[in-house]
Write a protein that holds these residues in place. Structure first.
Motif, PDB file in Angstrom:
ATOM      1  N   HIS A  75       0.849  -1.189   0.000  1.00  0.00           N
ATOM      2  CA  HIS A  75       0.000   0.000   0.000  1.00  0.00           C
ATOM      3  C   HIS A  75       0.879   1.231   0.000  1.00  0.00           C
ATOM      4  CE1 HIS A  75       0.529  -0.175   4.444  1.00  0.00           C
ATOM      5  NE2 HIS A  75       0.218   1.111   4.448  1.00  0.00           N
ATOM      6  N   VAL A  76       0.287   2.331  -0.401  1.00  0.00           N
ATOM      7  CA  VAL A  76       1.040   3.579  -0.494  1.00  0.00           C
ATOM      8  C   VAL A  76       0.191   4.701   0.095  1.00  0.00           C
ATOM      9  CG1 VAL A  76       0.295   3.858  -2.907  1.00  0.00           C
ATOM     10  CG2 VAL A  76       2.263   5.163  -2.075  1.00  0.00           C
ATOM     11  N   GLU A  77       0.824   5.505   0.925  1.00  0.00           N
ATOM     12  CA  GLU A  77       0.164   6.692   1.488  1.00  0.00           C
ATOM     13  C   GLU A  77       0.639   7.891   0.689  1.00  0.00           C
ATOM     14  OE1 GLU A  77       0.149   6.378   6.156  1.00  0.00           O
ATOM     15  OE2 GLU A  77       2.053   5.648   5.356  1.00  0.00           O
ATOM     16  N   LEU A  78      -0.303   8.705   0.236  1.00  0.00           N
ATOM     17  CA  LEU A  78       0.047   9.868  -0.589  1.00  0.00           C
ATOM     18  C   LEU A  78      -0.472  11.144   0.054  1.00  0.00           C
ATOM     19  CD1 LEU A  78      -1.569   7.558  -2.645  1.00  0.00           C
ATOM     20  CD2 LEU A  78       0.033   8.676  -4.181  1.00  0.00           C
ATOM     21  N   TYR A 102       4.821  10.553  -1.349  1.00  0.00           N
ATOM     22  CA  TYR A 102       4.207   9.252  -1.080  1.00  0.00           C
ATOM     23  C   TYR A 102       5.204   8.338  -0.390  1.00  0.00           C
ATOM     24  CZ  TYR A 102       6.456   8.756  -5.593  1.00  0.00           C
ATOM     25  OH  TYR A 102       7.356   8.822  -6.619  1.00  0.00           O
ATOM     26  N   LYS A 103       4.642   7.508   0.483  1.00  0.00           N
ATOM     27  CA  LYS A 103       5.435   6.514   1.207  1.00  0.00           C
ATOM     28  C   LYS A 103       4.915   5.134   0.810  1.00  0.00           C
ATOM     29  CE  LYS A 103       6.469   7.512   5.469  1.00  0.00           C
ATOM     30  NZ  LYS A 103       6.359   7.691   6.955  1.00  0.00           N
ATOM     31  N   MET A 104       5.796   4.312   0.263  1.00  0.00           N
ATOM     32  CA  MET A 104       5.405   2.979  -0.203  1.00  0.00           C
ATOM     33  C   MET A 104       5.651   1.945   0.893  1.00  0.00           C
ATOM     34  SD  MET A 104       7.014   2.872  -4.043  1.00  0.00           S
ATOM     35  CE  MET A 104       6.418   3.940  -5.370  1.00  0.00           C
TER      36      MET A 104
END
Lengths: 146, 146
Positions: A75-78, A102-104
């Motif tokens: 998942h990725v937080e953007l 973004y953090k993957m």
């Protein structure tokens, strides 16, 4: 082979709500009450972040096997910085995002080094990322009155 | 005031399906069977077109009164050219759209000249259009293994 993708976006009766459609699949978008909407759905700039993250997730999944990366989950937080004063005409700042971060997150037993290399690969392949990072020529093909 | 918009995209169990989420609002994306998906939802590049069109439609609606444009309805047809050989690694063409075109439809009694001027205004304000046309700096803030 060059392929043409299509979509339509249509203003609904309900305030600022819009229904966008592509190949029969639909997304409703709206604005929060502060901007005159009914807050019934996400905004277009949030949908842009969603499309970018989804594109990264699909690339991460689709290429894992051929790239030899043991991927069990992703998942990725953007997040993106945007100053509404721009589109509201209250300031000269740009109308769109000034930066997107973004953090993957990889669920994997691979090393950190391999995870970073795979993140690099994903960025290099992601079509939505290419569009947003490098820009796309926008052409208005017509204005029709009905 | 600079505002930070957020989203998360998460790979689902089902093939290439991804669930993207922003403020609790969700969009599922997928790929056609030809690209290894289950064709349960639109693709991220189609969602990008949908976000652009929705942004134009919301701007068209939100600013009609203050711009003195009598708008009774609006929709926009969008299309973008993309060569999948790019992201498949079969060609050196760019991964994303090479060009995006759109035709704006106004339901209005205004003149064609006023409709064209209002289309110009919409393009100049639309945040998603600014992002796609002018590009946005993308920053990877981390790679996390879980």
């Amino acid at each position: 082979m060059l392929t043409t993708y299509k979509a339509t976006a249509r203003k609904l009766k309900n305030g600022l709500q819009v229904e966008s459609e592509s190949r029969g699949f639909k997304i409703i978008m709206d604005e929060p009450r502060d901007f005159g909407g009914t807050d019934a759905a996400m905004t277009p700039v949030e949908a842009l972040l969603c499309a970018l993250g989804a594109c990264q997730a699909i690339v991460a999944t689709a290429f894992a096997k051929s790239q030899g990366f043991a991927l069990e989950g992703f998942h990725v937080e953007l997040e993106g910085d945007l100053d509404p004063d721009g589109f509201l005409g209250l300031s000269d700042v740009r109308k769109g995002f000034q930066e997107i971060r973004y953090k993957m997150h990889f669920k994997t037993n691979e090393t950190q080094e391999k995870a970073i290399a795979y993140a690099d690969f994903i960025e290099g392949v992601c079509p939505v990322g290419d569009c947003i990072e490098n820009g796309v020529k926008l052409v208005r093909s017509g204005v029709v009155r009905e």
